[in-house]
Design a protein around this motif. Sequence first.
Motif, PDB file in Angstrom:
ATOM      1  N   SER A 132       0.818  -1.210   0.000  1.00 62.21           N
ATOM      2  CA  SER A 132       0.000   0.000   0.000  1.00 62.21           C
ATOM      3  C   SER A 132       0.851   1.259   0.000  1.00 62.21           C
ATOM      4  O   SER A 132       1.920   1.311   0.614  1.00 62.21           O
ATOM      5  CB  SER A 132      -0.905  -0.004   1.247  1.00 62.21           C
ATOM      6  N   GLU A 139       0.113  -3.384  12.489  1.00 53.98           N
ATOM      7  CA  GLU A 139      -0.643  -2.319  13.159  1.00 53.98           C
ATOM      8  C   GLU A 139      -0.284  -2.113  14.623  1.00 53.98           C
ATOM      9  O   GLU A 139      -0.653  -1.103  15.206  1.00 53.98           O
ATOM     10  CB  GLU A 139      -2.148  -2.627  13.071  1.00 53.98           C
ATOM     11  N   SER A 173      -4.064  -2.938  -2.560  1.00 51.05           N
ATOM     12  CA  SER A 173      -3.795  -2.539  -1.175  1.00 51.05           C
ATOM     13  C   SER A 173      -3.938  -1.040  -0.966  1.00 51.05           C
ATOM     14  O   SER A 173      -4.478  -0.590   0.053  1.00 51.05           O
ATOM     15  CB  SER A 173      -2.384  -2.996  -0.773  1.00 51.05           C
ATOM     16  N   ILE A 176      -7.746  -0.207  -1.023  1.00 50.56           N
ATOM     17  CA  ILE A 176      -8.411  -0.650   0.208  1.00 50.56           C
ATOM     18  C   ILE A 176      -8.086   0.287   1.369  1.00 50.56           C
ATOM     19  O   ILE A 176      -8.968   0.668   2.148  1.00 50.56           O
ATOM     20  CB  ILE A 176      -8.016  -2.100   0.540  1.00 50.56           C
ATOM     21  N   ASP A 177      -6.817   0.693   1.467  1.00 50.29           N
ATOM     22  CA  ASP A 177      -6.444   1.591   2.564  1.00 50.29           C
ATOM     23  C   ASP A 177      -7.021   2.990   2.368  1.00 50.29           C
ATOM     24  O   ASP A 177      -7.368   3.663   3.346  1.00 50.29           O
ATOM     25  CB  ASP A 177      -4.922   1.645   2.708  1.00 50.29           C
ATOM     26  N   ALA A 179      -9.921   3.627   1.060  1.00 47.88           N
ATOM     27  CA  ALA A 179     -11.308   3.498   1.518  1.00 47.88           C
ATOM     28  C   ALA A 179     -11.369   3.423   3.038  1.00 47.88           C
ATOM     29  O   ALA A 179     -12.242   4.033   3.679  1.00 47.88           O
ATOM     30  CB  ALA A 179     -11.951   2.269   0.886  1.00 47.88           C
ATOM     31  N   LYS A 180     -10.430   2.689   3.620  1.00 47.67           N
ATOM     32  CA  LYS A 180     -10.384   2.558   5.079  1.00 47.67           C
ATOM     33  C   LYS A 180     -10.151   3.912   5.750  1.00 47.67           C
ATOM     34  O   LYS A 180     -10.647   4.173   6.859  1.00 47.67           O
ATOM     35  CB  LYS A 180      -9.273   1.577   5.470  1.00 47.67           C
ATOM     36  N   GLU A 181      -9.425   4.776   5.071  1.00 53.05           N
ATOM     37  CA  GLU A 181      -9.151   6.114   5.607  1.00 53.05           C
ATOM     38  C   GLU A 181     -10.306   7.090   5.379  1.00 53.05           C
ATOM     39  O   GLU A 181     -10.204   8.264   5.732  1.00 53.05           O
ATOM     40  CB  GLU A 181      -7.871   6.668   4.979  1.00 53.05           C
ATOM     41  N   LYS A 210     -14.768  -4.132   0.273  1.00 53.82           N
ATOM     42  CA  LYS A 210     -14.080  -3.094   1.050  1.00 53.82           C
ATOM     43  C   LYS A 210     -14.544  -1.687   0.696  1.00 53.82           C
ATOM     44  O   LYS A 210     -14.003  -0.695   1.194  1.00 53.82           O
ATOM     45  CB  LYS A 210     -12.566  -3.193   0.821  1.00 53.82           C
TER      46      LYS A 210
END
Length: 228
Positions: A132, A139, A173, A176-177, A179-181, A210
Amino acid sequence: MATNQFKPALIIVDLQEDFCPPNGSLAVTDGRKVIPTVNKLLDLPFVIKVATKDWHPQDHISFASNHANKKPFVDFTTVINPSNPAETYETRLWPDHCVQGTKGAELIPELDLTKIDEVVEKGQVKEVEMYSAFYDPLENPRVSDSGLAGFLREKGVTDVYCVGLAFDYCVKSTAIDAAKEGFKTYVVGEGTKAVDPAVWEEVKGELKVKGVEVVSLNGQEVARVGKA
């Protein structure tokens, strides 16, 4: 969301010589064929345009050459959090690629760097794989964070459009990150290719779960950028 609140960013993932035919050590089949799409996107009025680069030390953990009796593409290794040995994950091994300062690590010349606002280098910590553009998968604690999420927020970005190489690894990756943010995230299908083309639909489904949409260059999502 009102049009005046729409602030899209473009992330061009790892369009580097080592990922492209004809000479890349980890060339993605038809990797250079994404260039016309990427250049069309670069002409659109994105709030910010970011290019990412794998920027590995020679002793990077993802290189099969750094593991005894291991083969690229076939074998895997375990990544261990240097600060928390209980946290681990498996990663695929690759040929040496995108070593810092080498020709293979350079962005391809067809990419107009004058239209790029920021270049993010990733994968610099030798003990950790980082597909990513945002951060590595570890984490607790995080080992490597590029600061990209904060940078996009500073620019007021609401939506992220991803292209580049490769669809089933670094593009996936990164999307997805994003979107996660909290960014509304798209992958422009014509602007990416996969290492393993057979998994395209599987990866597309994984992205959808995701919250990431795979869209067309000629679709309404990209057209909206032109009106931004």
